[in-house]
Design a protein around this motif. Structure first.
Motif, PDB file in Angstrom:
ATOM      1  N   GLY A   1       0.834  -1.195   0.000  1.00 24.27           N
ATOM      2  CA  GLY A   1       0.000   0.000   0.000  1.00 24.27           C
ATOM      3  C   GLY A   1       0.866   1.240   0.000  1.00 24.27           C
ATOM      4  N   VAL A   2       0.337   2.325  -0.559  1.00 29.72           N
ATOM      5  CA  VAL A   2       1.067   3.598  -0.604  1.00 29.72           C
ATOM      6  C   VAL A   2       0.263   4.613   0.206  1.00 29.72           C
ATOM      7  CG1 VAL A   2       2.034   5.400  -2.067  1.00 29.72           C
ATOM      8  CG2 VAL A   2       1.968   3.038  -2.880  1.00 29.72           C
ATOM      9  N   PHE A   3       0.919   5.281   1.163  1.00 26.29           N
ATOM     10  CA  PHE A   3       0.212   6.175   2.068  1.00 26.29           C
ATOM     11  C   PHE A   3       0.945   7.508   2.200  1.00 26.29           C
ATOM     12  CE2 PHE A   3      -0.815   1.860   3.223  1.00 26.29           C
ATOM     13  CZ  PHE A   3      -2.200   1.891   3.378  1.00 26.29           C
ATOM     14  N   ASN A   4       0.164   8.581   2.264  1.00 27.21           N
ATOM     15  CA  ASN A   4       0.688   9.927   2.503  1.00 27.21           C
ATOM     16  C   ASN A   4       0.513  10.232   3.983  1.00 27.21           C
ATOM     17  OD1 ASN A   4       1.060  12.715   2.765  1.00 27.21           O
ATOM     18  ND2 ASN A   4       0.374  13.095   0.681  1.00 27.21           N
ATOM     19  N   ALA A   5       1.633  10.449   4.680  1.00 27.79           N
ATOM     20  CA  ALA A   5       1.590  10.688   6.122  1.00 27.79           C
ATOM     21  C   ALA A   5       1.923  12.127   6.467  1.00 27.79           C
ATOM     22  CB  ALA A   5       2.554   9.745   6.832  1.00 27.79           C
ATOM     23  N   ALA A   6       1.795  13.062   5.505  1.00 25.57           N
ATOM     24  CA  ALA A   6       2.220  14.455   5.722  1.00 25.57           C
ATOM     25  C   ALA A   6       1.517  15.094   6.904  1.00 25.57           C
ATOM     26  CB  ALA A   6       1.972  15.266   4.454  1.00 25.57           C
ATOM     27  N   ALA A   7       0.223  14.811   7.081  1.00 26.02           N
ATOM     28  CA  ALA A   7      -0.530  15.439   8.174  1.00 26.02           C
ATOM     29  C   ALA A   7      -0.023  14.990   9.537  1.00 26.02           C
ATOM     30  CB  ALA A   7      -2.015  15.111   8.044  1.00 26.02           C
ATOM     31  N   LEU A   8       0.514  13.775   9.609  1.00 29.71           N
ATOM     32  CA  LEU A   8       1.004  13.250  10.885  1.00 29.71           C
ATOM     33  C   LEU A   8       2.467  13.602  11.133  1.00 29.71           C
ATOM     34  CD1 LEU A   8      -0.428   9.614  10.948  1.00 29.71           C
ATOM     35  CD2 LEU A   8      -1.208  11.560  12.283  1.00 29.71           C
ATOM     36  N   THR A   9       3.276  13.503  10.099  1.00 30.16           N
ATOM     37  CA  THR A   9       4.716  13.588  10.296  1.00 30.16           C
ATOM     38  C   THR A   9       5.385  14.755   9.602  1.00 30.16           C
ATOM     39  OG1 THR A   9       5.186  12.227   8.352  1.00 30.16           O
ATOM     40  CG2 THR A   9       4.778  11.061  10.413  1.00 30.16           C
ATOM     41  N   GLY A  10       4.680  15.443   8.691  1.00 30.69           N
ATOM     42  CA  GLY A  10       5.302  16.508   7.918  1.00 30.69           C
ATOM     43  C   GLY A  10       6.122  15.978   6.753  1.00 30.69           C
ATOM     44  N   GLU A  11       6.183  14.654   6.593  1.00 30.23           N
ATOM     45  CA  GLU A  11       6.933  14.034   5.502  1.00 30.23           C
ATOM     46  C   GLU A  11       6.091  14.082   4.238  1.00 30.23           C
ATOM     47  OE1 GLU A  11       9.676  12.877   3.414  1.00 30.23           O
ATOM     48  OE2 GLU A  11      10.208  12.572   5.523  1.00 30.23           O
ATOM     49  N   SER A  12       6.583  14.787   3.210  1.00 25.83           N
ATOM     50  CA  SER A  12       5.778  15.010   2.012  1.00 25.83           C
ATOM     51  C   SER A  12       5.760  13.809   1.066  1.00 25.83           C
ATOM     52  CB  SER A  12       6.291  16.238   1.260  1.00 25.83           C
ATOM     53  OG  SER A  12       7.652  16.062   0.910  1.00 25.83           O
TER      54      SER A  12
ATOM     55  N   PRO B   1       5.176  10.102  -0.220  1.00 25.97           N
ATOM     56  CA  PRO B   1       4.347   8.952   0.173  1.00 25.97           C
ATOM     57  C   PRO B   1       5.216   7.784   0.612  1.00 25.97           C
ATOM     58  CG  PRO B   1       3.612   9.863  -1.916  1.00 25.97           C
ATOM     59  CD  PRO B   1       4.922  10.517  -1.608  1.00 25.97           C
ATOM     60  N   ALA B   2       4.734   7.033   1.596  1.00 23.00           N
ATOM     61  CA  ALA B   2       5.479   5.885   2.110  1.00 23.00           C
ATOM     62  C   ALA B   2       4.854   4.597   1.599  1.00 23.00           C
ATOM     63  CB  ALA B   2       5.463   5.896   3.638  1.00 23.00           C
ATOM     64  N   VAL B   3       5.713   3.655   1.184  1.00 24.29           N
ATOM     65  CA  VAL B   3       5.246   2.342   0.739  1.00 24.29           C
ATOM     66  C   VAL B   3       5.263   1.398   1.935  1.00 24.29           C
ATOM     67  CG1 VAL B   3       5.692   0.386  -0.794  1.00 24.29           C
ATOM     68  CG2 VAL B   3       6.135   2.718  -1.589  1.00 24.29           C
TER      69      VAL B   3
END
Length: 623
Positions: A160-171, A173-175
């Protein structure tokens, strides 16, 4: 409010224009007074009403009281334009303050907006929409493309591919691979995925972040607390001084008949009113909390959670950062490198270790269990399992007593057949079966990609970096060399870490920050001036104990957290210096009759606006 503000402004401009240029005959006496009263009421009534309500509650010396007293006094002595202008520009300042505070709050409230309202849970053979709070651990949920993940869970699909920017500020996407952790608040940036819920919503990573950010606004920095206390003393003192500006010349005139000239009450009252306007502590009371609030917001947008504005202050005094190794400077993702069995079959050694280690949450233990699964070796359920703090784990596998851990555990347990020399540069998990040496596994951990840059950035700022670890000294030295850390201590139990930190604190004589992620790090996090926890891989105990949480698990956010703390403190003290310098200068000029109400308006509202604009700069700070 803005419409009424415009009406007051236009009436004031027209009045000043008629006073200065046109001077029509009808614009005199009562009509002129009524004109300025009409200009005053839209902006003055709300302030007067707030002042009265606070006065009834016993809160006399407020900014509303000061503004009301000053402007009504101005009307009494016939300074109508000045009376309107003071209240008008004060209201403009209030609007700017509300806008700036609102902007700071919105940057943090954005976190509140990421709470998913519904979850698609699999029940009765189909996915049904329900409240995330009603979903229990173990149930299966579905997250469609573009939707927010409602609960913490384990991925059931292959990828799965997820955008965690709201939680971590990391722009980026994480696999996430199968059985990987997915956190509530992430956005599904790929295909439809299924998750097995691992925590109820109130215990999720998202709920924890929201609670921490909300609590942070309630914990005030010492500077902020001092200013609030100071303003409660400062305001009544200035009111008394304003009264003395009128009273002292009057008494001098009464008791010294030979004094030249008559006492001009209106002149001295005007000076006192100027004094009151200048004394309003708006710039301090609003801009300073706003600076800290902006610092918390800027940090949260970069995946850094300060548990209070007081820690923004404390982190600026840190001159030494002490770091744990595993999970902090290294990824905490181990892989088995070598298997060395003695007296037993290799598969039997792996089975025994995996059976015991499946009860542990240590990254090395997970690597052993994963390795056994990869080899097709099925572990069995252990009995009488017990954690041996800082050393390893023990228990019964079948009818055999098994120990797994470091070499020190083997020696303390009186295990026979221990090799004399085991100088390996990787982490070693030793094993004994029935108090006899059975061999060992080596597991290797990888250094985080940004760890070396983080250490270098801290050292460049003149901050010493020390590494503490429970791992063997040979492994610790290898990691320290790769990262450029000159001081590193290995083989430490939790209590040893506490003692070592105390030695470092006494030697440095300043604030020491400790960075860790495990349960064993909780005592050291608690005793350090600033405890920093890695919030992604970190244990709940470490996160609860820490003062600052790095949501991304990136060590490079540590120097950024310090930079945000320093920038916040610098802006706060710039505002304090600006406010006091201008106010004291105009106070002296006003008392001496050299400043008018217009200068007083600038000294109060103008300085407040400058301080607010300065404070909101911190909200734009980025990595």
């Amino acid at each position: 409010m803005k419409k009424y503000l415009l009406i007051s402004f236009l009436l004031l401009l027209a009045g000043i224009g008629m006073d200065t240029f046109r001077e029509p005959l009808w614009f005199r006496g009562g009509i002129r007074l009524c004109w300025y009263i009409l200009a005053y009421l839209p902006v003055g009534l709300p302030v007067l009403w707030k002042g009265i309500k606070l006065l009834v509650k016993g809160n006399v010396f407020t900014e509303f009281f000061l503004m009301s007293l000053a402007t009504l006094g101005a009307f009494y002595i016939g300074k109508y334009p000045e009376g309107v202008a003071v209240m008008l520009f004060y209201t403009v300042g209030e609007l700017f303050q509300e806008g700036a505070v609102g902007r700071a709050k919105r940057s943090i409230r954005a976190l509140l907006d990421i709470r998913p309202e519904r979850a698609a849970v699999f029940r009765d053979g189909r996915f049904v929409e329900t409240d995330p709070a009603a979903v229990r651990p173990g149930e299966q949920i579905q997250v469609k493309a573009g939707e927010r993940v409602p609960l913490d869970g384990m991925l059931l699909d292959d990828e799965g591919v997820f955008n965690a920017a709201a939680l971590t500020g990391e722009s980026r996407p994480a696999v996430v691979r199968k059985e990987g952790a997915v956190l509530a608040g992430m956005i599904n940036a790929g295909n439809v995925v299924r998750l097995k819920v691992t925590r109820v919503f109130d215990d999720s990573a998202l709920a924890r972040i929201l609670a921490l950010v909300q609590e942070a606004t309630a914990r005030k920095a010492k500077t902020e607390q001092f200013i609030r206390k100071f303003s409660r003393i400062y305001t009544p003192v200035v009111v008394v001084l304003a009264l003395l500006i009128v009273l002292v010349p009057f008494l001098i005139h009464v008791f010294t008949p030979g004094t030249a000239g008559a006492f001009d009450f209106n002149n001295w009252l005007y000076r006192a009113l100027i004094f009151l306007v200048i004394s309003c502590p708006c710039a301090l009371v609003v801009s300073i909390p706003l600076g800290y609030f902006g610092g918390i917001g800027a940090a949260s947008r970069n995946g850094i959670l300060f548990k209070g504005s007081n820690f923004l202050d404390i982190i600026t005094r840190v001159n030494t950062v002490v770091m744990d190794k595993t999970g902090t400077l290294t990824q905490g993702v181990f892989a088995v490198q070598q298997v060395q069995a003695e007296g037993v079959e290799e598969t039997e050694l792996i089975r025994m270790l995996a059976s015991l280690e499946q009860s542990s949450t240590h990254p090395a233990a997970k690597a052993i269990v994963a390795y056994a699964k990869q080899r097709g070796i099925v572990p069995e359920q252990p009995q009488e399992v017990r954690e041996i703090s800082g050393r390893g784990i023990g228990g019964m596998v079948g009818n055999k007593k098994v120990l797994a851990g470091n070499i020190q555990l083997m020696r303390e347990a009186g295990v026979s057949g221990i090799p004399d020399d085991m100088e390996l540069t990787e982490t070693v998990i030793c094993c004994s079966i029935g108090r006899r040496w059975a061999g060992y596994l080596t597991v290797a951990d990888r250094i985080k990609p940004d760890a070396a840059a983080a250490v270098a950035a801290l050292q460049k700022k003149g901050i010493a970096v020390v590494m503490l670890s429970g791992d063997r000294q040979a492994v610790v030295d290898k990691v320290a060399r790769e990262l450029g850390i000159s001081e590193a201590y290995g083989g430490l139990l939790p209590e040893d870490k506490v003692r070592q930190l105390e030695i470092i604190r006494q030697r440095q004589g300043k604030a020491v920050a400790f960075v860790g992620d495990g349960i064993n790090d909780a005592p050291v996090l608690a005793m350090s001036e600033v405890g920093i926890a890695m919030g992604g891989l970190g244990s709940d105990v470490a996160i609860e104990t820490a003062d600052v949480i790095i949501q991304t698990d990136h060590p490079s956010r540590i120097p950024l957290a310090m930079a945000i703390g320093r920038a916040t403190r610098r802006i706060v003290w710039q505002n304090i210096t600006l406010a006091f310098a201008v106010k004291l200068a105009v106070l002296a000029l006003g008392a001496g009759g050299l400043a008018t109400m217009w200068e007083a308006v600038f000294a109060d509202v103008g300085v407040a606006l400058l301080a607010i604009l300065n404070a909101i700069r911190i909200q734009h700070m980025k990595e």
